[in-house]
Design an enzyme around this catalytic site. Structure first.
Site, PDB file in Angstrom:
ATOM      1  N   LYS A   1      63.791  50.521 -85.764  1.00  0.00           N
ATOM      2  CA  LYS A   1      65.062  49.717 -85.882  1.00  0.00           C
ATOM      3  C   LYS A   1      66.266  50.746 -84.991  1.00  0.00           C
ATOM      4  O   LYS A   1      67.250  49.924 -84.443  1.00  0.00           O
ATOM      5  CB  LYS A   1      65.855  49.631 -87.172  1.00  0.00           C
ATOM      6  CG  LYS A   1      64.906  48.572 -88.029  1.00  0.00           C
ATOM      7  CD  LYS A   1      65.815  48.257 -89.327  1.00  0.00           C
ATOM      8  CE  LYS A   1      66.085  49.403 -90.309  1.00  0.00           C
ATOM      9  NZ  LYS A   1      67.155  49.018 -91.415  1.00  0.00           N
ATOM     10  N   TYR A   2      65.899  51.860 -84.740  1.00  0.00           N
ATOM     11  CA  TYR A   2      66.723  52.887 -84.234  1.00  0.00           C
ATOM     12  C   TYR A   2      66.096  53.573 -82.965  1.00  0.00           C
ATOM     13  O   TYR A   2      67.036  54.323 -82.365  1.00  0.00           O
ATOM     14  CB  TYR A   2      67.242  53.950 -85.185  1.00  0.00           C
ATOM     15  CG  TYR A   2      67.716  53.409 -86.295  1.00  0.00           C
ATOM     16  CD1 TYR A   2      68.909  52.868 -86.605  1.00  0.00           C
ATOM     17  CD2 TYR A   2      67.061  53.588 -87.521  1.00  0.00           C
ATOM     18  CE1 TYR A   2      69.520  52.355 -87.843  1.00  0.00           C
ATOM     19  CE2 TYR A   2      67.333  52.780 -88.728  1.00  0.00           C
ATOM     20  CZ  TYR A   2      68.540  52.573 -88.742  1.00  0.00           C
ATOM     21  OH  TYR A   2      69.158  51.842 -90.100  1.00  0.00           O
TER      22      TYR A   2
ATOM     23  N   GLU B   1      65.904  36.543 -96.084  1.00  0.00           N
ATOM     24  CA  GLU B   1      65.706  37.905 -96.241  1.00  0.00           C
ATOM     25  C   GLU B   1      66.826  38.197 -97.100  1.00  0.00           C
ATOM     26  O   GLU B   1      67.759  39.012 -96.935  1.00  0.00           O
ATOM     27  CB  GLU B   1      65.947  38.675 -94.939  1.00  0.00           C
ATOM     28  CG  GLU B   1      65.576  40.080 -95.032  1.00  0.00           C
ATOM     29  CD  GLU B   1      66.472  41.180 -95.279  1.00  0.00           C
ATOM     30  OE1 GLU B   1      66.317  42.175 -95.337  1.00  0.00           O
ATOM     31  OE2 GLU B   1      67.681  41.043 -95.078  1.00  0.00           O
TER      32      GLU B   1
ATOM     33  N   ASP C   1      69.157  37.209 -91.893  1.00  0.00           N
ATOM     34  CA  ASP C   1      69.481  38.529 -92.544  1.00  0.00           C
ATOM     35  C   ASP C   1      70.444  38.385 -93.527  1.00  0.00           C
ATOM     36  O   ASP C   1      71.612  37.996 -93.545  1.00  0.00           O
ATOM     37  CB  ASP C   1      69.879  39.464 -91.566  1.00  0.00           C
ATOM     38  CG  ASP C   1      69.936  40.865 -91.761  1.00  0.00           C
ATOM     39  OD1 ASP C   1      68.723  41.570 -91.997  1.00  0.00           O
ATOM     40  OD2 ASP C   1      70.869  41.542 -92.174  1.00  0.00           O
TER      41      ASP C   1
END
Length: 753
Positions: A619-620, A509, A480
């Site tokens: 993601k959340y 990424e 990331d």
């Protein structure tokens, strides 16, 4: 009578012997060089009956000496033939171009000589042990610039995984290969050009034809040509006929100017003055370093359910994630990519849709890594245990899937490193640790790492963690935001990890500047995310596809993802099922490496207002999906078909064989991938023609133009093409009509039969 023929023999052998004097590295010697060792004897070779007759026919004639090989004792010296600007070139002689084992790639060079003499060029591929593995003639594609090119490959393509039987054979082929370009005087072609003119205008005909007779006789005896006994007899007979002055000039010329001799010139040419370039290095990497199909899912959503009594979501686990593996395998993907599976911090935990306040049931972002339960070396207990993760990787391997794990080098405020290594974080003047921000954006749940105080210590810890996950079955890491960390940090870490585990791949990424992307590829990032999601118009794609599939592809292996958890473009939002299929076709066929974020099959295309990402972002929160609905959309079937086409066609393997084709409609994009017969492994060329309607709502018609000869396709007959998506067959030629409607066919993927 044999003296003249013997003179030809001597000159032929002398010319070959001279090539052995070229001071090139041992690994770069050509067949001409190595075979010369056996021809240093002063004994006259015994002549065959055919050669004897040819010698008698040439008796009493005098000829020019062929071009000699000139020693090149230093890297900057030229040989008899000039070879320059070999591409792809190594950056400062340090970073070789990167290709996957068996991936076709293009090599070009300037090859020329003084005056109007003709030259030829040959490319020779050698493995890490210096053994010649491939030798192919180069083609002059730009005579005005003396530019020659050829498609090559290092070894044969393989789909073997690091844990599978037979991978040891693959592993032995990895490493530094070399390509040497040999320039040489094309004496035959130079002679033929002049001889045709002289015979036509009847100027100095006997000298021209007798010179050709001697040339053919010498060619027959040149070991470098690699001729069979039959080939040698053909040349000797042609030389004898050409030397016969009782025949007409036209008949004598025809003996050396015909299809049979022309074929020998292509396959086994007479190469005078062979001049090798410096060997050009190529780093050959393992299967899936370039040609790969990725599939991403969140384990906590895979198998998630709603409790009927409480109405609350019960998240999935590593055990329930086995279903995601089965789905990825069924759709034909190679790699399953998992976001971070580590404990998630509580302090400043983000709520749904990136809200600053989390509710009591919000699981938080998996990128807010670390809690009192552990950090990057710990499985989140809500997902399971390390044994559960090892069971997941074992099942993946049974299905032929590699596991890629996300590694985000950042911490939540609750990460153990915050207390154990406070020096690894940047502190504000008031003594508090600075959270991540990119003003005006703020990431209060994340502490970025500061590499200035103790980079060696951070490197050692990261290497320990990566090795731990490798032992658990991970073979690829998706990193990331690597561009926000020092390049030297990744260079050290990747070198250390791959020294012990050379099979490990790294995906960057990184959406950033070209210089940083190139530097990351130099230090070991095998693949990269890229700007494909934002290239949607015909003009944008026609410009972008040749870039990502061109010289940049020797270093930055772009992976095309239509969507990610962070990216949902307006095109995917607005074009429905057809738009999803269009982007899938472009991703799968536009790059050797592509990926799908799950939910794509279910048309999850609603944006969060004001942002280019999904509403109710995974993601959340935990997503509960009904996968039984996938069949109604047909996207999963399209993904499966695309992966099948990719596996079956060598043309899909390479970053270096794509040509954009002219079309007459601004909504129709067409491009071709072609791999020549010498490199497919089947003995037949493989050609794919992709035509896409970029408009997800309206039908469009267009002509597609193909420069058949320039692209290596036959010009004397129609092309029989088969649509791999529908099975329908057509005949194509120079200009071709297509009609594509989004409710019927969004694209054609034609195989040239």
């Amino acid at each position: 009578m044999e003296e003249v023929q013997q003179s030809a023999i001597t000159r032929s052998h002398t010319n070959t012997n001279n090539s052995s004097a070229t001071k090139a590295p041992k690994a770069s010697k050509s067949k001409a060089t190595s075979s010369a060792k056996t021809s240093k004897s002063t004994r006259r070779p015994r002549l065959s009956a055919e050669a004897a007759r040819t010698a008698k026919a040439l008796e009493g004639l005098a000829f020019e000496a062929p071009a000699p090989v000139i020693e090149a004792n230093e890297p900057g010296q030229f040989g008899r033939i000039n070879v320059m600007d070999v591409t792809p070139a190594e950056e400062r002689g340090i970073y070789p171009a990167r290709v996957e084992l068996g991936e076709p790639f293009k090599v070009t060079a300037q090859v020329f000589i003084e005056g109007r003499t003709k030259v030829g060029a040959t490319a020779i591929v050698r493995n890490p042990r210096g053994k010649e593995m491939l030798r192919l003639p180069m083609t002059c594609t730009n005579p005005g610039l003396d530019r020659w090119e050829v498609m090559l490959k290092c070894g044969d393509h393989s789909d073997l995984k690091p844990w599978e039987d037979g991978y040891a054979v693959v592993k032995r082929q990895l490493g530094i290969w070399t390509v040497t370009v040999e320039g040489w005087e094309d004496t035959y072609r130079s002679w033929l050009h002049d001889a045709r003119i002289k015979v036509q205008v009847k100027d100095d005909v006997d000298n021209a034809l007798n010179s050709g007779a001697e040339l053919l006789a010498r060619w027959a005896l040149t070991k470098d040509a690699g001729l069979s006994a039959k080939d040698r007899k053909t040349l000797e007979k042609a030389a004898e006929t050409m030397a016969d002055e009782s025949l007409s000039a036209e008949d004598r010329l025809a003996a050396g100017d015909n299809d049979e001799i022309a074929a020998l010139h292509v396959a086994h040419p007479l190469r005078d003055g062979v001049s090798p370039s410096q060997p050009q290095r190529f780093k050959v990497e393992r299967p899936k370093s370039s040609f790969a199909a990725w599939y991403q899912f969140f384990p906590r959503s895979e198998g998630a359910t709603v409790d009927p009594e409480t109405g609350k979501i019960v998240q999935g686990t590593l055990r329930t994630s086995m279903a995601g593996l089965e789905r990825a395998a069924a759709e034909g993907f190679d790699i399953v990519y998992l976001p971070p599976i580590f404990p998630i911090g509580v302090t400043n935990r983000k709520g749904r849709n990136n809200s600053l306040i989390a509710g009591p049931d919000d699981p938080g972002s998996p990128f807010g890594i670390g809690s009192e339960l552990g950090g990057h070396d710990t499985v989140d207990p809500l997902l399971g245990t390390m044994d559960d993760f090892k069971a997941l990787t074992a099942r993946a391997h049974e299905l032929g899937l590699e596991i890629a794990l996300d590694f985000a080098l950042q911490c939540s405020p609750d990460h153990p490193w915050v207390k154990q290594h406070p020096e690894w974080f940047r502190h504000k003047p008031d003594g508090t640790i600075a959270f991540a921000e990119n003003p005006p954006k703020k990431y209060q749940d994340i502490y970025p790492i500061d590499f200035n105080a103790d980079m060696p210590g951070i490197e050692k810890e990261v290497e320990r963690i990566l090795n731990l996950w490798i032992e658990a079955g991970v073979t690829i890491f998706r990193i990331d935001n690597p561009h926000t960390k020092p390049v030297r940090f990744w260079q050290d870490v990747i070198a250390s990890v791959t020294k012990k585990h050379p099979e490990i791949l790294f995906l960057a990424e990184a959406f950033t500047r070209p210089g940083m992307m190139r530097a990351l590829s130099y230090v070991g990032f095998t693949q990269s995310h890229c700007y494909f999601p934002w290239r949607n118009t015909k003009e944008e794609l026609a410009e972008y596809l040749p870039i990502t599939n061109g010289d940049d592809g020797y270093y930055q292996h772009n992976t095309f993802w239509p969507t990610t958890p962070d990216i949902l473009t307006a095109y995917v939002r607005d074009n429905g099922i057809a738009g999803h299929c269009v982007r899938a076709v472009l991703a799968a066929m536009g790059s050797p490496s592509w990926g799908i974020y799950n939910g794509f099959e279910l048309i999850e295309n609603k944006q969060r207002p004001g942002f280019e990402e999904q509403i109710d972002n995974e993601k959340y929160e935990v997503k509960v999906r009904d996968w039984s609905k996938a069949e109604r959309y047909g996207v999963a079937k399209m993904l499966t078909t695309l992966n099948k086409i990719r596996r079956e066609h060598p043309a899909a393997l390479s970053y270096h064989n794509l040509t954009v084709l002219p079309t007459s409609d601004p909504n129709i994009l067409a491009f071709m991938r072609r791999t020549p017969a010498e490199l497919t492994g089947t003995g037949q060329a493989d050609t794919l023609i992709v035509v896409v309607n970029l408009d997800g709502h309206n039908a469009h018609q267009s002509t597609v133009h193909i420069e058949l000869g320039e692209l290596g396709l036959p010009t004397d007959r129609p092309l029989n093409v088969r649509d791999e998506l529908t099975g329908r067959e057509f005949q194509w030629g120079w200009d071709n009509f297509v009609s594509l409607a989004p409710w019927a066919d969004v694209a054609h993927i034609f195989t040239v039969q």
